[in-house]
Design a protein around this motif. Structure first.
Motif, short mmCIF file in Angstrom:
data_model
loop_
_atom_site.label_atom_id
_atom_site.label_comp_id
_atom_site.label_asym_id
_atom_site.label_seq_id
_atom_site.Cartn_x
_atom_site.Cartn_y
_atom_site.Cartn_z
N ALA A 41 -8.03 6.51 9.31
CA ALA A 41 -8.43 5.09 9.23
C ALA A 41 -7.23 4.18 9.41
CB ALA A 41 -9.11 4.82 7.89
N LEU A 42 -6.09 4.55 8.85
CA LEU A 42 -4.87 3.75 9.03
C LEU A 42 -4.44 3.75 10.50
CD1 LEU A 42 -2.91 4.89 5.87
CD2 LEU A 42 -3.86 2.61 6.30
N LEU A 43 -4.60 4.87 11.17
CA LEU A 43 -4.27 4.94 12.60
C LEU A 43 -5.18 4.02 13.40
CD1 LEU A 43 -3.59 8.77 12.92
CD2 LEU A 43 -1.90 6.94 13.10
N VAL A 44 -6.46 3.96 13.02
CA VAL A 44 -7.40 3.07 13.70
C VAL A 44 -6.99 1.61 13.50
CG1 VAL A 44 -9.80 2.23 13.64
CG2 VAL A 44 -9.34 4.68 13.62
N LEU A 45 -6.41 1.30 12.34
CA LEU A 45 -5.92 -0.05 12.08
C LEU A 45 -4.65 -0.38 12.86
CD1 LEU A 45 -6.44 -0.35 8.21
CD2 LEU A 45 -7.71 -1.54 10.01
N GLY A 46 -4.12 0.61 13.56
CA GLY A 46 -2.94 0.38 14.39
C GLY A 46 -1.63 0.81 13.76
N ARG A 47 -1.68 1.48 12.62
CA ARG A 47 -0.46 1.94 11.95
C ARG A 47 0.05 3.19 12.66
NH1 ARG A 47 1.97 -1.12 10.98
NH2 ARG A 47 3.44 0.33 10.09
N ARG A 48 1.21 3.07 13.27
CA ARG A 48 1.86 4.21 13.92
C ARG A 48 3.33 4.16 13.57
NH1 ARG A 48 -2.57 5.72 15.82
NH2 ARG A 48 -3.65 4.99 17.65
N PRO A 49 3.87 5.01 12.76
CA PRO A 49 3.18 6.07 12.04
C PRO A 49 2.25 5.50 10.97
CG PRO A 49 5.43 5.89 11.24
CD PRO A 49 5.29 4.94 12.40
N SER A 50 1.40 6.34 10.44
CA SER A 50 0.38 5.88 9.50
C SER A 50 0.95 5.44 8.16
CB SER A 50 -0.66 6.97 9.28
OG SER A 50 -0.05 8.15 8.76
N VAL A 51 2.08 6.01 7.77
CA VAL A 51 2.70 5.64 6.49
C VAL A 51 4.17 5.31 6.70
CG1 VAL A 51 1.14 6.97 5.05
CG2 VAL A 51 3.19 8.08 5.91
N PRO A 52 4.75 4.46 5.89
CA PRO A 52 4.10 3.74 4.82
C PRO A 52 3.20 2.63 5.36
CG PRO A 52 6.36 2.99 5.01
CD PRO A 52 6.19 4.13 5.97
N ALA A 53 2.12 2.39 4.66
CA ALA A 53 1.21 1.29 4.96
C ALA A 53 1.10 0.46 3.69
CB ALA A 53 -0.15 1.80 5.41
N VAL A 54 1.61 -0.76 3.75
CA VAL A 54 1.71 -1.60 2.55
C VAL A 54 0.69 -2.73 2.63
CG1 VAL A 54 3.23 -3.04 1.15
CG2 VAL A 54 4.16 -1.04 2.34
N PHE A 55 -0.11 -2.80 1.58
CA PHE A 55 -1.05 -3.89 1.40
C PHE A 55 -0.52 -4.75 0.26
CE2 PHE A 55 -3.49 -0.81 3.61
CZ PHE A 55 -4.53 -1.47 4.25
#
Length: 88
Positions: A41-55
């Motif tokens: 799901a993070l990849l679909v949101l455009g996160r590359r790499p997927s982590v870290p993903a900070v909200f």
């Protein structure tokens, strides 16, 4: 924040945000039973790499580059305060 245990940049971002006194919620994708689905799901949101993903304040701010840029520009702490993530 979405993270992985063996991700050095995830550790760096967690340490940075925590150093301001923020009570950060961390979801370790490699420990969650549905971690692979969350990562997709993070990849679909455009996160590359997927982590870290900070909200921050329920808004996806980005990964390590975005967080470090905000910090260097002096905008990270005000953003955390606005989201009521800091009690200063």
């Amino acid at each position: 924040m979405f993270s992985k245990n063996k991700c050095c940049m995830c550790h760096t971002i967690k340490t940075l945000i925590s150093s301001f006194g923020a009570n950060i919620t961390v979801y370790e994708l490699d420990e969650l039973p549905n971690g692979l689905q969350v990562e997709r799901a993070l990849l679909v949101l455009g996160r590359r790499p997927s982590v870290p993903a900070v909200f921050i304040g329920q808004e996806l701010v980005g990964g390590s580059n975005e967080i470090m840029s905000l910090h260097l520009e002096g905008n990270l702490v005000p953003l955390l305060k606005k989201a009521k993530a800091l009690w200063l």
